[in-house]
Design a protein around this motif. Structure first.
Motif, PDB file in Angstrom:
ATOM      1  N   ALA A 266     112.711  67.741  24.823  1.00 41.45           N
ATOM      2  CA  ALA A 266     112.884  68.126  23.260  1.00 41.45           C
ATOM      3  C   ALA A 266     112.815  67.076  22.239  1.00 41.45           C
ATOM      4  CB  ALA A 266     114.471  68.709  23.111  1.00 41.45           C
ATOM      5  N   ARG A 267     111.757  67.378  21.332  1.00 43.87           N
ATOM      6  CA  ARG A 267     111.672  66.504  20.322  1.00 43.87           C
ATOM      7  C   ARG A 267     111.081  65.091  20.646  1.00 43.87           C
ATOM      8  NH1 ARG A 267     111.067  69.494  15.356  1.00 43.87           N
ATOM      9  NH2 ARG A 267     112.076  71.440  16.045  1.00 43.87           N
ATOM     10  N   GLY A 268     110.496  65.073  22.006  1.00 46.96           N
ATOM     11  CA  GLY A 268     110.350  63.605  22.345  1.00 46.96           C
ATOM     12  C   GLY A 268     108.673  63.438  22.216  1.00 46.96           C
ATOM     13  N   GLU A 269     108.420  62.260  22.409  1.00 53.55           N
ATOM     14  CA  GLU A 269     107.079  61.724  22.207  1.00 53.55           C
ATOM     15  C   GLU A 269     106.571  61.033  22.919  1.00 53.55           C
ATOM     16  OE1 GLU A 269     105.660  61.148  18.229  1.00 53.55           O
ATOM     17  OE2 GLU A 269     104.829  59.214  18.887  1.00 53.55           O
ATOM     18  N   VAL A 270     105.471  60.995  23.546  1.00 48.37           N
ATOM     19  CA  VAL A 270     104.968  60.202  24.782  1.00 48.37           C
ATOM     20  C   VAL A 270     103.447  60.041  24.660  1.00 48.37           C
ATOM     21  CG1 VAL A 270     104.688  62.040  26.143  1.00 48.37           C
ATOM     22  CG2 VAL A 270     105.099  59.884  27.287  1.00 48.37           C
ATOM     23  N   THR A 271     103.028  58.635  24.953  1.00 46.97           N
ATOM     24  CA  THR A 271     101.624  58.341  24.890  1.00 46.97           C
ATOM     25  C   THR A 271     101.465  57.648  26.377  1.00 46.97           C
ATOM     26  OG1 THR A 271     101.860  57.598  22.384  1.00 46.97           O
ATOM     27  CG2 THR A 271     100.088  56.685  23.846  1.00 46.97           C
ATOM     28  N   PHE A 272     100.159  58.244  26.873  1.00 47.74           N
ATOM     29  CA  PHE A 272      99.519  57.938  27.921  1.00 47.74           C
ATOM     30  C   PHE A 272      98.246  57.452  27.752  1.00 47.74           C
ATOM     31  CE2 PHE A 272     101.938  61.945  28.775  1.00 47.74           C
ATOM     32  CZ  PHE A 272     102.911  61.367  29.927  1.00 47.74           C
TER      33      PHE A 272
END
Ligand code: MN
Length: 329
Positions: free
Chosen positions: A202-208
């Motif tokens: 929830a409300r998270g952000e991730v970069t791959f």
């Protein structure tokens, strides 16, 4: 799963080669789903994002159906009698529920959440897919992969793989095909592919980090997810052309957001898709259809399925018009 449209169009698909672009310039094209009944009087409906007019393939991924969560009591669940496939692989991936699979290799398997079943129907296979009596809610995706010319008549095959969930900052990842976030699937494919379930907090952000030679598609199951600068809503598929070296997913909702990331280098062969067959020509399709209608050994026999098989629809009378992905500037 079967394509059970009563008048399936015959599609000639090809991918135009586009220029590579910088990661910063990644442009996201939003592909909306259309609802398609899976057949029967109380037809369960699926949301189909591939193929569609704007795009026929992402890498070798050529078919994407997304369904549920649906109460089986209301939808009838999945009940797809024996039907054939050629020139493709099917990837079954569930979020909830259970499906009983039988095929003409003699496989009798259960498809369960978080467990990938990959079936190769190269020269020819047939299978049935039925949600189990204990399944009250069915929720998942059914994907197809086009086989390249060298392997399109590959032997029938069935592989099962349960990826270990991987925790990264902001998300949990299950890689069922290819590599992402340091996790690599051992399952072989005939072209380079990526297939992974990604749940963003929830409300998270991730970069791959991703392969810039791949184009990608992010299918959103739940939540509102910003991919690069584009907000994707549930059931939408965000397409990113090749050239991007990383992808950032930001969950803008207050609950975990579940997505499926697909990728691969652009599939540059022209293919013809009709019903459950992929070939290279109209004649390939005619031959596959005739073989199915004649109960030929090409597709084999399914043991243990209580009931009849799906007849092939009538072939279209119209001349097949070539269909390509739109050119990209
Ligand atoms: Mn099928």
């Amino acid at each position: 799963m079967s394509n059970v449209e009563t008048e399936p169009a015959e599609l000639r698909c090809g991918t135009a080669v586009e220029e590579s672009r910088s990661a910063e310039g990644a442009r996201v094209e939003v592909l909306s789903a259309r609802e398609v009944p899976l057949g029967g009087p109380r037809a369960m409906r699926v949301r189909r994002t591939l193929p569609q007019r704007a795009r026929t393939l992402i890498g070798a991924w050529c078919f994407a159906d997304h369904y549920g969560p649906g109460e089986v009591a209301a939808t009838g669940g999945m009940n797809v009698p024996p039907h054939p496939h050629t020139g493709l692989q099917t990837v079954s991936w569930l979020f909830r529920g259970e499906i009983e699979h039988r095929d003409t290799l003699g496989t009798h398997a259960l498809v369960r959440p978080g467990e990938m079943n990959l079936m190769t129907g190269g020269h020819g296979i047939a299978h049935s897919e039925v949600s189990t009596p204990d399944t009250t809610v069915l929720h998942g995706v059914q994907l197809w992969v086009a086989l390249p010319e060298r392997h399109r008549n590959a032997d029938r095959d069935f592989q099962h793989h349960v990826p270990e969930p991987v925790r990264v900052d902001g998300a949990e990842v299950r890689v069922f095909l290819g590599s992402l976030a340091g996790s690599t699937s051992p399952v072989r494919s005939f072209t380079p592919l990526l297939g992974a379930e990604i749940t963003v907090e929830a409300r998270g952000e991730v970069t791959f980090s991703v392969d810039p030679a791949f184009e990608h598609g992010l299918l959103v199951d739940s939540g509102d997810v910003r991919l690069a600068d584009t907000l994707l809503r549930p059931a939408e598929l965000g397409y990113v052309p090749r050239g991007a070296g990383n992808l950032t997913l930001a969950n803008e909702s207050d609950a975990p957001a579940r997505t499926v990331l697909l990728g691969g280098p652009p599939f540059e062969e022209e293919i013809v898709m009709w019903w459950n067959f992929i070939g290279r020509s109209h004649d390939d399709i005619v031959k596959a259809r005739e073989a199915w209608e004649a109960s030929s050994d090409r597709f084999g026999v399914i043991e243990g399925f209580p009931g009849g098989r799906l007849p092939a629809p009538a072939l279209p009378n119209a001349v097949i018009t070539p269909r390509r992905n739109p050119p990209r500037g």
